[in-house]
Design an enzyme around this catalytic site. Structure first.
Site, PDB file in Angstrom:
ATOM      1  N   GLU A  92       0.825  -1.208   0.000  1.00  0.00           N
ATOM      2  CA  GLU A  92       0.000   0.000   0.000  1.00  0.00           C
ATOM      3  C   GLU A  92       0.859   1.257   0.000  1.00  0.00           C
ATOM      4  O   GLU A  92       2.021   1.246   0.406  1.00  0.00           O
ATOM      5  CB  GLU A  92      -0.931   0.003   1.210  1.00  0.00           C
ATOM      6  CG  GLU A  92      -0.182   0.075   2.515  1.00  0.00           C
ATOM      7  CD  GLU A  92      -1.093  -0.099   3.716  1.00  0.00           C
ATOM      8  OE1 GLU A  92      -2.083  -0.836   3.620  1.00  0.00           O
ATOM      9  OE2 GLU A  92      -0.791   0.507   4.742  1.00  0.00           O
ATOM     10  N   CYS A 113       3.223   8.317   1.210  1.00  0.00           N
ATOM     11  CA  CYS A 113       3.923   7.365   2.059  1.00  0.00           C
ATOM     12  C   CYS A 113       4.128   6.078   1.266  1.00  0.00           C
ATOM     13  O   CYS A 113       3.183   5.490   0.751  1.00  0.00           O
ATOM     14  CB  CYS A 113       3.069   7.108   3.289  1.00  0.00           C
ATOM     15  SG  CYS A 113       3.693   5.714   4.191  1.00  0.00           S
ATOM     16  N   CYS A 120       7.323  -7.248   6.873  1.00  0.00           N
ATOM     17  CA  CYS A 120       8.540  -6.760   7.522  1.00  0.00           C
ATOM     18  C   CYS A 120       9.050  -7.848   8.465  1.00  0.00           C
ATOM     19  O   CYS A 120       8.265  -8.521   9.121  1.00  0.00           O
ATOM     20  CB  CYS A 120       8.246  -5.489   8.316  1.00  0.00           C
ATOM     21  SG  CYS A 120       9.727  -4.805   9.107  1.00  0.00           S
ATOM     22  N   CYS A 124       8.036  -5.370  15.163  1.00  0.00           N
ATOM     23  CA  CYS A 124       7.766  -4.444  16.267  1.00  0.00           C
ATOM     24  C   CYS A 124       6.362  -4.750  16.792  1.00  0.00           C
ATOM     25  O   CYS A 124       5.448  -5.033  16.013  1.00  0.00           O
ATOM     26  CB  CYS A 124       7.841  -2.995  15.806  1.00  0.00           C
ATOM     27  SG  CYS A 124       9.448  -2.601  15.119  1.00  0.00           S
ATOM     28  N   CYS A 127       3.014  -2.910  15.451  1.00  0.00           N
ATOM     29  CA  CYS A 127       2.915  -2.607  14.024  1.00  0.00           C
ATOM     30  C   CYS A 127       2.222  -3.714  13.235  1.00  0.00           C
ATOM     31  O   CYS A 127       2.571  -4.892  13.369  1.00  0.00           O
ATOM     32  CB  CYS A 127       4.316  -2.376  13.481  1.00  0.00           C
ATOM     33  SG  CYS A 127       4.339  -2.097  11.704  1.00  0.00           S
ATOM     34  N   CYS A 342      -0.907   0.799   9.331  1.00  0.00           N
ATOM     35  CA  CYS A 342       0.496   0.844   9.732  1.00  0.00           C
ATOM     36  C   CYS A 342       0.928   2.248  10.085  1.00  0.00           C
ATOM     37  O   CYS A 342       1.762   2.852   9.433  1.00  0.00           O
ATOM     38  CB  CYS A 342       1.384   0.297   8.625  1.00  0.00           C
ATOM     39  SG  CYS A 342       3.127   0.359   9.086  1.00  0.00           S
TER      40      CYS A 342
END
Ligand code: SAH
Ligand code: SF4
Length: 355
Positions: A92, A113, A120, A124, A127, A342
């Site tokens: 996205e 963005c 990922c 974290c 997230c 996110c």
């Protein structure tokens, strides 16, 4: 990367000088002009190319290596795009208008963005991007493609790019740096370095590598905890690169670049929002002469953590300011549904503070 027998265009070429096998340089230049200057991404619309060449190009070259799957939100507020890559993966980008200036003198800036990976690896705890781990890195073309497609959707120039979408940008430097070359180049998208921000969870060796990259792009560090104990609760990467090492890498980056960095700090109730952390954060910011961006946690489905009470957010903010941090920003807009994935709420906030 080659998918479905198609080459993902020149966008994936490692330098801003595009090359297409067997196509004369002046034709390549014409293509470049269509793509970057005019935003034309369909070979058939490139009317100054001979039709035989257009046919050949559409057979072998992929103009942009993805399609729009969905758009959410409206042009006046935040708009989120879901792109489907050629192997079916989804990523996205979020388009964020920010208005600057006082009445009568307002100018609207558009920030995109951008994602750099599918998923990922860093996991974290706050997230959504890391929930399923890392699927793969994006290619250079997939990074630039987000900007080209979003620009067409917006129907206007994009002023700022923040690499704060899905993924850890510094874990994908081999694809990202060539993308930056083309984004920065006047022959490419021509967006100035100070309008580009990379956000990192703190990959120390990569921060040092980035310090050598010639353009003066901005760096934001996702700190989220003032000491190892606190940061480790939130970011597993802190076990590999603890706070002190990260701060030293920041110092080296600043020394090399002579540029202010930003420390980003998500406020999570009962996890990192006590005033002792505020004091530590101010201390680090003072040491690095860094800006601080406080971001009230944006609730993610399936994760337990909560945003602190407003009074606690205010108290934390005040404490960081009292600690003589050079510049502290806190934005309090409420999250909309589409912001929830996110940290996009935070992205809009950052976009506003950058523009
Ligand atoms: N991997 C990089 C950049 C992409 S992460 C990094 O960690 O810095 C996207 C950004 O969104 C990060 O800066 C992260 O701090 C923020 N973010 C992610 N989830 C969030 C949430 N639930 N609330 C607020 N911000 C969030
Ligand atoms: Fe990855 Fe950044 Fe999300 Fe952490 S905050 S899991 S580094 S995308």
């Amino acid at each position: 990367m080659q998918m479905n027998g198609m080459r993902p265009l020149l966008l994936d070429s490692p330098s801003e000088e595009w090359k297409m096998d067997g196509v004369p340089a002046y034709r390549v230049e014409q293509v470049r002009n269509w793509v970057f200057e005019k935003g034309v991404l369909d070979w058939e619309e490139m009317t100054n190319l001979p039709s035989s060449l257009r046919a050949e190009l559409s057979e072998f070259w992929d103009a942009v290596p993805m399609d729009k799957m969905r758009a959410q939100g409206s042009k006046d507020t935040t708009q989120k795009f879901l792109w489907r890559l050629r192997d079916g993966q989804l990523i996205e980008s979020v388009l964020i208008p920010a208005t600057k200036g006082t009445r009568g003198m307002r100018s609207s800036r558009l920030t995109l963005c951008v994602s750099t990976q599918v998923g990922c690896a860093l996991g974290c705890k706050f997230c959504a991007s890391g929930l399923d781990g890392l699927k793969r890195n994006l290619t250079t073309g997939e990074i630039i493609g987000q900007v080209l497609l979003a620009r067409n959707e917006a129907g206007r120039r994009i002023d700022n790019l923040v690499f704060m979408g899905m993924g850890e940008p510094l874990a994908n430097l081999p694809a990202l740096l060539p993308a930056l070359d083309q984004i920065l180049s006047p022959k490419g998208l021509g967006i100035g370095a100070r309008h580009l921000t990379l956000s990192t969870s703190g990959l120390v060796p990569k921060i040092l590598e980035l310090a050598k990259y010639p353009a003066q792009i901005r760096l934001a560090i996702s700190l989220h905890g003032g000491d190892n104990q606190t940061r480790e609760k939130i970011m597993p990467i802190n076990r590999t690169y603890p706070v002190e090492q990260l701060l030293e890498a920041c110092e080296r980056f600043i020394e090399e670049r002579k540029k202010m960095i930003t420390l980003e700090y998500i406020l999570i109730e009962g996890i990192n929002d006590d005033l002792e952390q505020a004091e530590l954060l101010a201390k680090h910011a003072k040491r690095l002469n860094a800006k601080v961006n406080l971001i009230p946690y944006n609730q993610v489905d399936g994760l337990e953590w909560k945003r602190p009470e407003l009074s606690q957010i205010r108290a934390f903010h005040k404490k960081v300011e009292q600690g003589d941090a050079p510049r502290v920003t806190l934005r309090m807009e409420k999250g909309h549904d589409i912001d929830a994935a996110c940290g996009q709420l935070r992205l809009r906030e950052t976009a506003e503070s950058l523009s």
